[in-house]
Design a protein around this motif. Structure first.
Motif, mmCIF file in Angstrom:
data_model
loop_
_atom_site.group_PDB
_atom_site.id
_atom_site.type_symbol
_atom_site.label_atom_id
_atom_site.label_comp_id
_atom_site.label_asym_id
_atom_site.label_seq_id
_atom_site.Cartn_x
_atom_site.Cartn_y
_atom_site.Cartn_z
ATOM 1 N N GLU A 181 0.862 -1.184 0.000
ATOM 2 C CA GLU A 181 0.000 0.000 0.000
ATOM 3 C C GLU A 181 0.893 1.226 0.000
ATOM 4 O O GLU A 181 1.867 1.297 0.743
ATOM 5 C CB GLU A 181 -0.907 0.002 1.226
ATOM 6 C CG GLU A 181 -1.954 1.090 1.165
ATOM 7 C CD GLU A 181 -2.967 1.009 2.286
ATOM 8 O OE1 GLU A 181 -3.701 1.991 2.466
ATOM 9 O OE2 GLU A 181 -3.012 -0.019 2.984
ATOM 10 N N ARG A 194 1.083 5.688 -0.323
ATOM 11 C CA ARG A 194 0.387 6.976 -0.215
ATOM 12 C C ARG A 194 1.042 7.938 -1.189
ATOM 13 O O ARG A 194 2.261 8.046 -1.249
ATOM 14 C CB ARG A 194 0.486 7.523 1.202
ATOM 15 C CG ARG A 194 -0.176 8.906 1.360
ATOM 16 C CD ARG A 194 -0.322 9.308 2.814
ATOM 17 N NE ARG A 194 -1.225 8.355 3.445
ATOM 18 C CZ ARG A 194 -1.118 7.953 4.719
ATOM 19 N NH1 ARG A 194 -0.167 8.424 5.495
ATOM 20 N NH2 ARG A 194 -1.978 7.084 5.229
ATOM 21 N N LYS A 196 1.219 11.683 -1.665
ATOM 22 C CA LYS A 196 0.965 12.876 -0.857
ATOM 23 C C LYS A 196 0.218 13.963 -1.636
ATOM 24 O O LYS A 196 -0.771 14.502 -1.154
ATOM 25 C CB LYS A 196 2.307 13.400 -0.344
ATOM 26 C CG LYS A 196 2.232 14.430 0.717
ATOM 27 C CD LYS A 196 3.645 14.737 1.210
ATOM 28 C CE LYS A 196 3.625 15.612 2.423
ATOM 29 N NZ LYS A 196 4.989 15.817 2.930
ATOM 30 N N ASP A 253 -4.329 6.975 -0.883
ATOM 31 C CA ASP A 253 -3.700 5.698 -0.537
ATOM 32 C C ASP A 253 -4.130 4.706 -1.601
ATOM 33 O O ASP A 253 -5.319 4.617 -1.937
ATOM 34 C CB ASP A 253 -4.133 5.216 0.842
ATOM 35 C CG ASP A 253 -3.458 5.970 1.969
ATOM 36 O OD1 ASP A 253 -2.693 6.916 1.693
ATOM 37 O OD2 ASP A 253 -3.686 5.623 3.133
ATOM 38 N N LYS A 278 -3.062 0.750 -3.711
ATOM 39 C CA LYS A 278 -2.274 -0.478 -3.749
ATOM 40 C C LYS A 278 -1.336 -0.416 -4.954
ATOM 41 O O LYS A 278 -1.748 -0.027 -6.046
ATOM 42 C CB LYS A 278 -3.182 -1.696 -3.823
ATOM 43 C CG LYS A 278 -3.948 -1.885 -2.535
ATOM 44 C CD LYS A 278 -4.878 -3.060 -2.596
ATOM 45 C CE LYS A 278 -5.624 -3.156 -1.268
ATOM 46 N NZ LYS A 278 -6.687 -4.127 -1.315
ATOM 47 N N CYS A 292 4.916 7.310 -0.519
ATOM 48 C CA CYS A 292 5.243 6.744 0.788
ATOM 49 C C CYS A 292 4.830 5.277 0.809
ATOM 50 O O CYS A 292 3.710 4.935 0.427
ATOM 51 C CB CYS A 292 4.497 7.516 1.875
ATOM 52 S SG CYS A 292 4.583 6.758 3.503
ATOM 53 N N GLU A 332 9.094 7.825 2.874
ATOM 54 C CA GLU A 332 8.538 8.568 1.750
ATOM 55 C C GLU A 332 9.683 9.225 0.994
ATOM 56 O O GLU A 332 10.717 9.582 1.584
ATOM 57 C CB GLU A 332 7.506 9.596 2.195
ATOM 58 C CG GLU A 332 8.031 10.789 2.912
ATOM 59 C CD GLU A 332 6.936 11.797 3.228
ATOM 60 O OE1 GLU A 332 7.298 12.946 3.486
ATOM 61 O OE2 GLU A 332 5.746 11.450 3.229
ATOM 62 N N SER A 371 -0.039 -0.209 6.514
ATOM 63 C CA SER A 371 -0.529 1.078 6.011
ATOM 64 C C SER A 371 0.599 2.100 6.007
ATOM 65 O O SER A 371 1.450 2.090 6.897
ATOM 66 C CB SER A 371 -1.674 1.597 6.889
ATOM 67 O OG SER A 371 -2.765 0.711 6.806
ATOM 68 N N PRO A 372 0.601 3.012 5.026
ATOM 69 C CA PRO A 372 1.644 4.037 4.987
ATOM 70 C C PRO A 372 1.617 4.910 6.243
ATOM 71 O O PRO A 372 0.564 5.379 6.655
ATOM 72 C CB PRO A 372 1.288 4.857 3.744
ATOM 73 C CG PRO A 372 0.431 3.975 2.926
ATOM 74 C CD PRO A 372 -0.311 3.101 3.889
ATOM 75 N N ARG A 373 2.798 5.095 6.854
ATOM 76 C CA ARG A 373 2.929 5.924 8.056
ATOM 77 C C ARG A 373 3.743 7.178 7.785
ATOM 78 O O ARG A 373 3.614 8.162 8.479
ATOM 79 C CB ARG A 373 3.532 5.092 9.185
ATOM 80 C CG ARG A 373 2.599 3.940 9.580
ATOM 81 C CD ARG A 373 3.218 2.961 10.549
ATOM 82 N NE ARG A 373 4.446 2.303 10.131
ATOM 83 C CZ ARG A 373 4.538 1.334 9.217
ATOM 84 N NH1 ARG A 373 3.453 0.925 8.582
ATOM 85 N NH2 ARG A 373 5.686 0.775 8.930
ATOM 86 N N CYS A 374 4.626 7.128 6.819
ATOM 87 C CA CYS A 374 5.363 8.295 6.320
ATOM 88 C C CYS A 374 6.091 9.061 7.427
ATOM 89 O O CYS A 374 5.972 10.270 7.537
ATOM 90 C CB CYS A 374 4.425 9.227 5.555
ATOM 91 S SG CYS A 374 3.347 8.381 4.380
#
Length: 191
Positions: free
Chosen positions: A37, A39, A41, A46, A48, A125, A130, A171-174
């Motif tokens: 997944e 992201r 920005k 978000d 896939k 990200c 990122e 999940s993206p946390r960046c």
């Protein structure tokens, strides 16, 4: 096996495990799966993504792609090729790239061996990392994944791909911004 022998083996194994972990940290590499997944920005999205070391660049599914001028600068206007997103998006045009076509995609016309695609700069990200990367826009609606991350983007993310894994980064946390390796500075910054 006696308890003392088990403890001795556990103690001997601990430094080896720690050394293996240190090697990953020294190289600043993260192992990602074949699909993750991501992201984007600038698009607040978000999505896939498929990670493909055989592709050079990153591609995002877009259609109705049109060049536009904004305050004397070239921009690109497009619709995202993902479900439930029919709105128009606009981004500054970074470049145009020619991508060689596969013979299977030529529909009998073997004279046009390359296509021209607009390129935009996006902050992508995956997991904690990122990085800004160049992404070309092309219609990928017939593919399972609207975002393809190629070798350049994977390199900039300082990642390795394990095709036996999928969605291993969550999940993206960046939380960590990496500089693009093509930039002069090439330093890692913690935010």
């Amino acid at each position: 096996m006696k308890l003392s022998q088990k403890l001795l083996l556990a103690l001997l194994a601990t430094p080896l495990g720690a050394m293996a972990q240190d090697a990953v940290e020294i190289n600043h590499k993260v192992i990602l799966g074949l699909h993750e997944e991501a992201r984007i920005k600038e698009l607040g999205l978000d999505i896939k993504a498929k990670l493909d070391t055989g592709a050079v660049s990153a591609s995002l599914s877009a259609y109705d792609i049109q060049p536009v001028m904004r305050d004397g600068e070239e921009w690109v206007r497009f619709r995202l090729g993902i479900a439930d997103d029919a709105g128009w998006r606009e981004l500054p045009l970074d470049d145009t790239v020619r991508i060689r076509r596969r013979i299977a995609d030529m529909d009998g016309d073997l004279t046009q061996t390359a296509t021209s695609r607009p390129v935009v700069r996006l902050t992508v990200c995956v997991g904690e990392r990122e990085v800004p990367m160049r992404v070309n826009l092309t219609d990928r609606r017939n593919f399972s994944y609207a975002l393809l991350l190629g070798a350049e983007g994977l390199r900039d993310l300082r990642s390795l791909v394990d095709p036996a894994q999928a969605f291993s980064s969550g999940s993206p946390r960046c939380t960590v911004t990496l500089a693009n390796l093509d930039d002069e500075h090439g330093e890692e910054e913690d935010r």
